[in-house]
Scaffold this motif. Structure first.
Motif, short mmCIF file in Angstrom:
data_model
loop_
_atom_site.label_atom_id
_atom_site.label_comp_id
_atom_site.label_asym_id
_atom_site.label_seq_id
_atom_site.Cartn_x
_atom_site.Cartn_y
_atom_site.Cartn_z
N UNK A 112 60.33 3.43 77.55
CA UNK A 112 61.48 3.53 76.67
C UNK A 112 61.09 4.27 75.39
N UNK A 113 62.00 5.11 74.91
CA UNK A 113 61.76 5.86 73.68
C UNK A 113 62.80 5.49 72.64
N UNK A 114 62.32 5.04 71.49
CA UNK A 114 63.18 4.73 70.36
C UNK A 114 62.86 5.67 69.21
N UNK A 115 63.66 5.61 68.18
CA UNK A 115 63.49 6.48 67.02
C UNK A 115 62.58 5.83 65.97
N UNK A 116 61.73 6.64 65.38
CA UNK A 116 60.92 6.22 64.24
C UNK A 116 61.33 7.01 63.00
N UNK A 117 62.56 7.53 63.08
CA UNK A 117 63.11 8.25 61.94
C UNK A 117 62.62 9.69 61.86
N UNK A 118 63.00 10.33 60.77
CA UNK A 118 62.60 11.73 60.56
C UNK A 118 61.42 11.77 59.59
N UNK A 119 61.70 11.81 58.30
CA UNK A 119 60.59 11.76 57.34
C UNK A 119 59.91 10.40 57.36
N UNK A 120 58.59 10.39 57.22
CA UNK A 120 57.87 9.11 57.19
C UNK A 120 57.83 8.63 55.74
N UNK A 121 58.94 8.00 55.34
CA UNK A 121 59.08 7.52 53.97
C UNK A 121 59.81 6.18 53.99
N UNK A 122 59.82 5.48 52.89
CA UNK A 122 60.53 4.21 52.81
C UNK A 122 62.03 4.46 52.67
N UNK A 123 62.80 4.11 53.69
CA UNK A 123 64.22 4.43 53.70
C UNK A 123 65.00 3.64 52.66
N UNK A 124 64.47 2.52 52.21
CA UNK A 124 65.18 1.73 51.20
C UNK A 124 65.22 2.44 49.85
N UNK A 125 64.40 3.47 49.68
CA UNK A 125 64.39 4.22 48.43
C UNK A 125 65.38 5.38 48.44
N UNK A 126 66.02 5.62 49.59
CA UNK A 126 66.92 6.76 49.74
C UNK A 126 68.36 6.37 49.43
#
Length: 254
Positions: A112-126
């Motif tokens: 199974x393949x899931x997403x690990x997002x695009x940029x490797x950054x903390x999304x709570x800061x966006x």
């Protein structure tokens, strides 16, 4: 002779309350007699899943990949040699686009393949629109590479807040965390990785490991982890299989 029953306002109110109470009690009795179960949500809004509450000895091996090209192939080889047919890989889209051959191998092996997002950054800061953009960039890339739309997401560094969870949910994603962290990214030594995973694993567990180049000892530790868990009676499943129809263990998000 005619008799009249006169009820004061207070008496009428008490009488109505008594009637409602009796009807409510009767309703509860009816539900119990019919064996109808009513569940109220413990959490308001989307949640992140850490494990599932089950007595079945099922467990999900998960691997995050965000960079590098040396560690994924050996891990896939270990899984193949040990006849592990079910596992879940969370891929960052820049890495996936740079390594389409490895992505294809993961898919061809049935994982199974899931997403690990695009940029490797903390999304709570966006900002919310940035969160949406990052998720959709990864979604489009992974869909193009695999031919399937990912439905699971694990955010970089396991970082999120309520806004992140809400945005992911709106885009059709379930946020996945973990209950057992192998800490393989710290490279503490093969034996410590094995001991940590095998001592903490439990039914319904989601185990976090990595196939990025920064995790140098995962492939070495993995065979013994698999053997030990199998000897304890565990069966390996994908995250989607694990959470399907099971009660998820979630943590409140501030």
């Amino acid at each position: 002779m005619n008799f009249f029953l006169v009820l004061s306002g207070k008496r009428l109110k008490r009488s109505l309350i008594a009637v409602v109470s009796l009807l409510f009690a009767a309703g509860i009795f009816y539900v119990e007699q019919k064996d109808i179960q009513v569940f109220l949500p413990l959490e308001s809004g989307p949640v992140a899943i850490y494990s599932v509450d089950t007595s079945d000895k099922v467990i999900a091996l998960t691997f995050d990949i965000s960079w590098g090209e040396e560690r994924a192939a050996p891990i896939l080889e270990v899984l193949k040699e040990n006849e592990i047919k079910k596992a879940t890989f969370f891929l960052s889209s820049p890495w996936a686009e740079s390594h389409p051959d490895i992505v294809k191998s993961i898919g061809d092996m049935g994982y199974e393949i899931g997403s690990h997002g695009h940029r490797h950054t903390n999304y709570s800061t966006l900002e919310e629109q940035e969160i949406r953009t990052e998720i959709m960039k990864a979604h489009q890339a992974l869909t193009h590479l695999t031919g399937k739309e990912p439905k699971l997401i694990r955010f970089p560094n396991g970082d999120f807040d309520k806004r992140v969870l809400k945005t992911a949910d709106q885009l059709g994603y379930t946020t996945i965390q973990w209950d057992t962290d192998s800490r393989d990214w710290m490279n503490p030594g093969k034996e410590k990785i094995i001991q940590r995973v095998t001592s903490k694993a439990h039914p319904g567990d989601i185990i976090l490991m990595h196939a990025s180049d920064s995790s140098k000892q995962t492939a070495e530790a993995l065979p013994e982890i698999i053997r030990t868990l199998r000897s304890q009676g565990y069966t390996f499943v994908t995250v989607s299989e694990l959470i399907s129809g099971a009660e998820a263990d979630v943590n409140p998000v501030e």
